[in-house]
Design an enzyme around this catalytic site. Sequence first.
Site, short mmCIF file in Angstrom:
data_model
loop_
_atom_site.label_atom_id
_atom_site.label_comp_id
_atom_site.label_asym_id
_atom_site.label_seq_id
_atom_site.Cartn_x
_atom_site.Cartn_y
_atom_site.Cartn_z
N CYS A 49 0.84 -1.20 0.00
CA CYS A 49 0.00 0.00 0.00
C CYS A 49 0.87 1.25 0.00
O CYS A 49 0.61 2.21 -0.73
CB CYS A 49 -0.93 -0.01 1.22
SG CYS A 49 -2.02 1.43 1.32
N CYS A 67 -4.47 -2.43 5.84
CA CYS A 67 -4.28 -1.07 5.36
C CYS A 67 -5.47 -0.61 4.51
O CYS A 67 -5.80 -1.21 3.51
CB CYS A 67 -2.99 -1.00 4.52
SG CYS A 67 -2.65 0.62 3.83
#
Length: 347
Positions: free
Chosen positions: A100, A195
Site C-alpha cells: 500500500c 491497510c
Amino acid sequence: MSKQQKKVFVGISGGVDSSVSAHLLKKAGYEVHGVFIKTWAPDWVPCTWVDEKRDAMRVCAALGIPFHFLDCEAEYKTAVADHMIAEYRAGRTPNPDVLCNRIIKFGSFLQYALAQGADYIATGHYAQVKKEDGYQLLKGADAAKDQSYFLWMLTQADLAHTLFPIGHLQKSEVRRIAAKANLFTAEKKDSQGICFLGEVDMKDFLRHYITPRQGAVVDTSGNVIGTHDGVWFVTLGERHGFTVTVRADAGPYYVVKKDIDKNTITVASHYIPESELVSEIILKNINQIIPWEAGKRYQAQLRYHGELVSCTISGEKIIFEKPVLATPAQSLVLYDGNTCVGGGVII
C-alpha cells in the site's frame, strides 16, 4: 526556497496522526494541502470511506487548508488486494501495508502531488527522513509506533520529496498537540486492521476469497493433535487459528511448519524446534535505500515489531548469526543502527 514558498500535499485520513502532521506543517510556514485517498473495499465490508472522507474534510476546514480527493480504488484493488489474496492462496503470508505504501502513498499519491506542483508529500507515519549522504530513512522516535518497517521500499527519489512531521514525536505528544490545536481528532481511536480496509480481521477477509477446508494439526513427531480450517489462514510463528484437542502440556503451541499440498500444519509447544529454523535466506524484490556493504553486520527484522537479528549480506543472501523462523512473502527489513537501509521479500 523558503518554507512559505514550498507546497506540501498531506495524506489526510481523518485520524489524529495525519491531522497533526498537517497542523505542524502549516505552523512551520508551508503551503499545505490535504488529500483524502480513496482505496478499494469489498462490497461486504461496511462502508466507512464516506465517513472518513467527511472527517478529512473537517480537518482541512479546521486548519484552513485546501481539500483534494484522490481516487486510487482501481490501483489498490489490482496491485494490493488481489496480490495479497493470491499470495495467501499460495500458502504465503504477504504484507499489504508495505505494498500500500509503495503503490498508493508513495506511488499514485506522490505522482499526483508532484503533478499538482507540490514540492513534498507528507504522511502521518512514525518514521524520519534525514538528509545526509543523500537521504536516510530513520526509525520513529516512539519505538512502540515506529513504522519504518513498512517503508523499506522507498527510494532516494521518494525520500527527497517526503516529510514525516510527527516521526520525532511520541504518540502521547501527538495527541496533546491535537488537543491544544482544538482538533476533534485528538481523542479519535486509531484505525486497525488491513491497510485502508478498516476494522476487518484478516482471516474473516480471506474466508470470502478462499474456501475453508479442515485439516490436521500435528506435533513435531507427526501425531495428529487437533484441527484447523485451512493452511492458508495461519502463518509461521502464530499461536492462534487452530484447535489442539490432545495436549501433552498446557502450551502455548506455535505454528512451525505448513504443508500446502496436504493441508496440514505442524505445531510445537513452548519453543520452535531448530529443525524448522534457518541460518540464511534468499530475498527477492530487493530495495537498497542506502547501498549495502557485503560482510558488514546489520540487524534484520523479519516481521513488524519482531526481534532484531544480527546478520551479514552476500548478494541476495542474508546470513544470520543465529537461526530464525522465516515466513515466505513476508518483508525482511535491514537496519544499520537507527537507519533503515532497505529490505526485500523472503522467498
